[in-house]
Structures are given as structure tokens and as C-alpha cells.
Write a protein that holds these residues in place. Structure first.
Motif, PDB file in Angstrom:
ATOM      1  N   SER A 126      55.001  30.297 -10.369  1.00  0.00           N
ATOM      2  CA  SER A 126      55.342  30.181  -8.958  1.00  0.00           C
ATOM      3  C   SER A 126      54.129  30.458  -8.070  1.00  0.00           C
ATOM      4  O   SER A 126      53.917  29.772  -7.064  1.00  0.00           O
ATOM      5  N   LYS A 127      53.342  31.445  -8.446  1.00  0.00           N
ATOM      6  CA  LYS A 127      52.180  31.815  -7.629  1.00  0.00           C
ATOM      7  C   LYS A 127      51.129  30.713  -7.621  1.00  0.00           C
ATOM      8  O   LYS A 127      50.456  30.482  -6.608  1.00  0.00           O
ATOM      9  N   SER A 128      50.990  30.019  -8.745  1.00  0.00           N
ATOM     10  CA  SER A 128      49.990  28.954  -8.834  1.00  0.00           C
ATOM     11  C   SER A 128      50.445  27.663  -8.180  1.00  0.00           C
ATOM     12  O   SER A 128      49.648  26.739  -8.016  1.00  0.00           O
ATOM     13  N   GLY A 129      51.712  27.574  -7.809  1.00  0.00           N
ATOM     14  CA  GLY A 129      52.231  26.365  -7.197  1.00  0.00           C
ATOM     15  C   GLY A 129      52.729  25.338  -8.189  1.00  0.00           C
ATOM     16  O   GLY A 129      53.108  24.228  -7.795  1.00  0.00           O
ATOM     17  N   ALA A 130      52.742  25.680  -9.467  1.00  0.00           N
ATOM     18  CA  ALA A 130      53.223  24.737 -10.478  1.00  0.00           C
ATOM     19  C   ALA A 130      54.703  24.446 -10.297  1.00  0.00           C
ATOM     20  O   ALA A 130      55.168  23.343 -10.581  1.00  0.00           O
ATOM     21  N   ILE A 131      55.447  25.440  -9.829  1.00  0.00           N
ATOM     22  CA  ILE A 131      56.867  25.266  -9.535  1.00  0.00           C
ATOM     23  C   ILE A 131      57.171  25.895  -8.186  1.00  0.00           C
ATOM     24  O   ILE A 131      56.498  26.838  -7.767  1.00  0.00           O
ATOM     25  N   GLN A 132      58.166  25.337  -7.499  1.00  0.00           N
ATOM     26  CA  GLN A 132      58.659  25.918  -6.262  1.00  0.00           C
ATOM     27  C   GLN A 132      59.893  26.744  -6.611  1.00  0.00           C
ATOM     28  O   GLN A 132      60.885  26.202  -7.088  1.00  0.00           O
ATOM     29  N   LEU A 133      59.823  28.053  -6.397  1.00  0.00           N
ATOM     30  CA  LEU A 133      60.860  28.965  -6.875  1.00  0.00           C
ATOM     31  C   LEU A 133      61.894  29.229  -5.778  1.00  0.00           C
ATOM     32  O   LEU A 133      61.628  29.994  -4.850  1.00  0.00           O
TER      33      LEU A 133
END
Length: 261
Positions: A126-133
């Protein structure tokens, strides 16, 4: 009636009503900003409106994000109370069914560990932007950690107690627990994992993220329970080896001792 003249003429009919008793301010956030940053900004705005509300001067923050955060705060308290109350009954039912209160410590430990590992894996994504949590996903991960840890531990430990009642030793009982109940846990977990992972094919309203995070939670629960359930029993053989087959064994033993005295 308020006098909209001079520099205030631009506000006529747009922000103030005719009596100037209310004011509408439009806040816009970047559509490309990560959801966690938008949530943080809206939360700060909600806190600011709360601090600035005094006496007859009241501020309200509306909109989709503000409503979601407010509802999450209210629902979070209700869910926390529900989980707390429900956990008590789960522990009591588990101890009664496996006929040992000592063994109830294992699913409690597994639940905490599963949740910690799951959040440790999801947070960097989530922090890296790979997924929107979305805000509801961690709650789903919590529910899965509790449900699966209790369920898989019940499969293992009920089989362990069953074999112990047949007279087998501790190590033989653990072997039977792993080879029989462990297979059920593995097959059940894999089916559940791919079922939740299928949600990743529907990237709407955060459903894809729910599929990824739920699959991670299930994988962690499978791994932790398949390894720690037998490991903890073998690591503390005297403590779990003396697990009573009668859940009221300790009370009856104490009553018998008092009668002898």
C-alpha cells in the motif's frame, strides 16, 4: 440582509445566503493523489472543523470521503465491541469442544501472529502504491485471521485430543494430527485462497485489492497453523501433554482434594 458590495460582490449568490448566516467552501483534492494521502488530508480537515466549532459557530465537512471516514470511525467502534464480545464466546466454545483450556492459548497466539504478518506484508504494498487500500480491507483481514486461526486450530487440536484419548503418546498424537487434520487444513485453505483471489479479476470499488489482501491473509493463516500448531505442542510437551480431556477437570480435582481434607 448582508450587503454584498466591493470585494464581497463575487460571493453574491454563490457562497453566502441572503442573511449571511451560512457559508459554503469548496475543497478539492487531486484525483491522482494516493488514497492514503487524501484520507489523511480529509481527516485533518475533519479535525479542524471540530476544533473551530464553538458556540453558535458550527462547521461541517461533507462529501464522499468525509462521509466514508466518519462512518468508518462509528462502525469501527461497533465492530470492535462485537469482536471483543464474540471472541469471548469463541474461546469458551473452543475450550469446551477440544476439552482443554490450555489448548485455547494456541489459536489466540496464532491469530495475533497471522494478523501481524498479514499487515506487515500488505503495508509495504500500500505504501509503495502497488495497491490502493480501501479502509474496509484491514477489517476483512482481521476477520479472516480470527476465523481461520480458530477453525484450523480446531481441526488440529480436536484430532490431537481424539488420538490422545485412544492412548497414543504425545509425539504419535502430533504425527496423527499433522497427517490427517493437516491435510484437511491444506486442502480447505487452498480452495479458499483461490476463491478470494478470483476477486482480483474485478477491479472496481477496491474489490481487486480485497482479493489480493484476503489471499495473503489466507496464505499466512495456512502457513502459520500448519507449522505452529504441532510446533507449539512439541515445544511445550509437559504443558500441552497434560491437557485435560475434561474441561472441568481442574475444578473437579480441586473439589476432590477439598473433600479428602
Amino acid at each position: 440582509v448582508f450587503n454584498f458590495t466591493g470585494d464581497l460582490a463575487a460571493l453574491r449568490g454563490q457562497y453566502y445566503n441572503s442573511t449571511a448566516n451560512s457559508m459554503l467552501v469548496d475543497l478539492q483534492f487531486s484525483a491522482t493523489a494516493p488514497e492514503d494521502q487524501v484520507t489523511e488530508a480529509v481527516t485533518a480537515a475533519i479535525d479542524a472543523t471540530t476544533d473551530l466549532t464553538t458556540g453558535d459557530f458550527k462547521l461541517y465537512l461533507t462529501g464522499q470521503n468525509a462521509a466514508r471516514i466518519a462512518s468508518t470511525a462509528v462502525a469501527g467502534k461497533a465492530l470492535g465491541m462485537t469482536d471483543g464480545i464474540g471472541t469471548i464466546f469463541i474461546v469458551l466454545l473452543f475450550g469446551w469442544q477440544v476439552r482443554s483450556w490450555r489448548l485455547t492459548l494456541i489459536p489466540v497466539f496464532n491469530t495475533v501472529l497471522c494478523l501481524a504478518i498479514t499487515l506487515a506484508l500488505v503495508y509495504p504494498l500500500s505504501k509503495s502504491g502497488a495497491i490502493q487500500l480501501p479502509s474496509y480491507v484491514p477489517s476483512v483481514c482481521l476477520f479472516l485471521s480470527i476465523a481461520l486461526s480458530v477453525d484450523y486450530s480446531f481441526f488440529h487440536l480436536s484430532r490431537f485430543q481424539e488420538v490422545r484419548r485412544q492412548g497414543l503418546g504425545l509425539e504419535d498424537a502430533v504425527e496423527q494430527m499433522v497427517t490427517t487434520a493437516g491435510r484437511v487444513v491444506l486442502v480447505s485453505g487452498v480452495v479458499l485462497l483461490f476463491t478470494w483471489l478470483a476477486l482480483a479479476a474485478f477491479p472496481v470499488f477496491g474489490t481487486d485489492t480485497l482479493g489480493y489482501c484476503a489471499s495473503i491473509s489466507i496464505f499466512v493463516c495456512i502457513s502459520v497453523n500448519l507449522t505452529l500448531n504441532p510446533a507449539l505442542v512439541l515445544l511445550f510437551p509437559k504443558f500441552f501433554g497434560n491437557a485435560a480431556q475434561d474441561p472441568w477437570h481442574c475444578c473437579r480435582r480441586r473439589r476432590a482434594a477439598e473433600e479428602e481434607v
